[in-house]
Design an enzyme around this catalytic site. Structure first.
Site, PDB file in Angstrom:
ATOM      1  N   ASP A  68      -4.400 -14.705  -0.769  1.00  0.00           N
ATOM      2  CA  ASP A  68      -3.152 -13.829  -1.319  1.00  0.00           C
ATOM      3  C   ASP A  68      -2.534 -13.423  -0.039  1.00  0.00           C
ATOM      4  O   ASP A  68      -3.384 -13.573   1.265  1.00  0.00           O
ATOM      5  CB  ASP A  68      -3.437 -13.162  -2.271  1.00  0.00           C
ATOM      6  N   SER A  69      -1.645 -12.581  -0.158  1.00  0.00           N
ATOM      7  CA  SER A  69      -1.026 -12.010   1.210  1.00  0.00           C
ATOM      8  C   SER A  69      -1.827 -10.701   1.633  1.00  0.00           C
ATOM      9  O   SER A  69      -1.628 -10.104   2.722  1.00  0.00           O
ATOM     10  CB  SER A  69       0.310 -11.624   1.240  1.00  0.00           C
TER      11      SER A  69
ATOM     12  N   CYS B 210      -1.425 -15.805  -5.869  1.00  0.00           N
ATOM     13  CA  CYS B 210      -0.286 -15.218  -5.120  1.00  0.00           C
ATOM     14  C   CYS B 210       0.790 -15.876  -6.041  1.00  0.00           C
ATOM     15  O   CYS B 210       1.050 -16.906  -5.915  1.00  0.00           O
ATOM     16  CB  CYS B 210      -0.115 -15.463  -3.720  1.00  0.00           C
TER      17      CYS B 210
ATOM     18  N   GLU C 115      -0.270  -1.935  -0.807  1.00  0.00           N
ATOM     19  CA  GLU C 115      -0.754  -2.045   0.565  1.00  0.00           C
ATOM     20  C   GLU C 115      -1.066  -0.755   1.249  1.00  0.00           C
ATOM     21  O   GLU C 115      -1.648  -0.310   2.003  1.00  0.00           O
ATOM     22  CB  GLU C 115      -0.054  -3.004   1.056  1.00  0.00           C
TER      23      GLU C 115
ATOM     24  N   CYS D 206       3.324 -11.114 -10.194  1.00  0.00           N
ATOM     25  CA  CYS D 206       2.811 -10.960  -8.619  1.00  0.00           C
ATOM     26  C   CYS D 206       1.323 -10.458  -8.863  1.00  0.00           C
ATOM     27  O   CYS D 206       1.141  -9.481  -9.771  1.00  0.00           O
ATOM     28  CB  CYS D 206       3.798 -10.109  -8.177  1.00  0.00           C
TER      29      CYS D 206
ATOM     30  N   HIS E 140      -0.276  -8.214  -7.376  1.00  0.00           N
ATOM     31  CA  HIS E 140      -0.251  -6.790  -7.012  1.00  0.00           C
ATOM     32  C   HIS E 140      -0.290  -6.003  -8.430  1.00  0.00           C
ATOM     33  O   HIS E 140      -0.472  -4.926  -8.330  1.00  0.00           O
ATOM     34  CB  HIS E 140       0.695  -6.443  -6.062  1.00  0.00           C
TER      35      HIS E 140
HETATM   36  N1  DGL Z   1       0.547 -10.696  -4.435  1.00  0.00           N
HETATM   37  C1  DGL Z   1       1.643 -11.659  -4.030  1.00  0.00           C
HETATM   38  C2  DGL Z   1       2.322 -12.293  -5.169  1.00  0.00           C
HETATM   39  O1  DGL Z   1       1.375 -12.497  -6.199  1.00  0.00           O
HETATM   40  C3  DGL Z   1       2.486 -11.289  -2.785  1.00  0.00           C
HETATM   41  C4  DGL Z   1       3.039  -9.919  -2.692  1.00  0.00           C
HETATM   42  C5  DGL Z   1       3.710 -10.046  -1.387  1.00  0.00           C
HETATM   43  O2  DGL Z   1       2.949 -10.235  -0.166  1.00  0.00           O
HETATM   44  O3  DGL Z   1       4.966  -9.775  -1.254  1.00  0.00           O
HETATM   45  O4  DGL Z   1       3.507 -12.510  -5.142  1.00  0.00           O
END
Ligand code: DGL
Length: 267
Positions: A14-15, A77, A155, A187, A189
């Site tokens: 993931d990011s 992600c 984050e 997402c 997150h």
């Molecule tokens: N966790 C991410 C997703 O599922 C990416 C969030 C991001 O880096 O903008 O889209």
């Protein structure tokens, strides 16, 4: 006759912190599997990048995980799944699982006629959730909402803030107006906002966490391909591409682990 076993780890990327919500679930449910998690903090946020950029960083992440000798890769992600999964599947000769297909399968079993999707700008722009949901359920009504601030707030370690409550309040209005009671957290997150979102709806809402869907999908996948492991070799190995303040503490909180060591990989 003994079953064939594959004790190699499973790679996840993931990011940043978001994919840890998927890792947590997998770590708990697959007690004999080992996991290597790559958080591409250097390139965070993915949600604001172009498709080309997402394909590029995804390729790099996958190459790194393949070098770690993983048996399959999970793109934990939504943005990278919606923007790059199709491309990377064509290039790499290793199973790659995104979060959309397992979740659509899961939603199909709910037998519902309307659904909401919260995701990053990039994911919503791609139209991927709507496309795949309608492939399987042509009559389903999909209400999508881009929530560009949410991953950043995570984050920055500010989930428990007034800002996050206000931002959620404004993002969910469209679901309230359309009387949507099932919402995909598109997402990875966003499950970290589970409680705040539920409070907004007075708990009258069903939030769909992609991690549950991925768990069900992966169980079937490992067994069908006969690549389950019979023994965990190590606790999750977490690698990030840029040092981030407090990453270890935040990761431990999300994973509910007392210990987890973070490695830095310089790309
Ligand atoms: N966790 C991410 C997703 O599922 C990416 C969030 C991001 O880096 O903008 O889209």
């Amino acid at each position: 006759m003994s079953k064939y076993m594959d004790t190699r780890p499973i790679g996840i990327f993931d990011s940043g912190l978001g994919g840890l919500t998927v890792l947590k679930e997998l770590q708990e449910k697959f007690v004999n599997e080992s996991f290597i998690y790559l958080g591409d903090t250097l390139n965070f946020p993915y949600g604001e990048k172009t498709k080309e950029e997402i394909v590029k960083v995804s390729k790099r992440n996958i190459k790194y995980l393949i070098k770690q000798d993983v048996k399959l890769i999970i793109i934990a992600c939504g943005t990278a799944t919606s923007r790059a999964l199709g491309e990377v599947k064509k290039i790499f000769n290793i199973p790659i699982i995104g979060i959309i297909e397992p979740t659509v399968e899961y939603v199909k079993n709910l037998n519902i006629s309307e659904i909401g999707v919260m995701a990053t700008n990039g994911t919503i722009k791609s139209g991927a959730w709507e496309y795949y949901l309608k492939q399987e359920m042509p009559d389903i009504k999909v209400v999508s909402k881009a929530c560009p601030l949410l991953a950043n707030i995570v984050e920055e370690g500010k989930i428990e803030s007034k800002e996050s409550i206000d931002v959620i309040h404004s993002y969910v209005q469209v679901f309230k107006e359309n009387n949507i009671k099932n919402i995909i957290l598109g997402c990875t997150h966003y499950p970290l906002y589970d409680e705040i979102i539920k409070q907004e709806f007075n708990y009258d809402v069903n939030l769909i966490n992609t991690a549950n869907a991925v768990t069900i999908y992966l169980k079937k996948f490992l067994s069908e391909k006969n690549i389950e492991s019979d023994k965990r070799s190590f606790m999750p190995k977490i690698v990030i591409t840029k040092q981030e303040k407090d990453f270890e503490r935040k990761a431990k909180d999300i994973l509910k682990l007392n210990n987890c060591k973070i490695f830095i990989k310089n790309y």
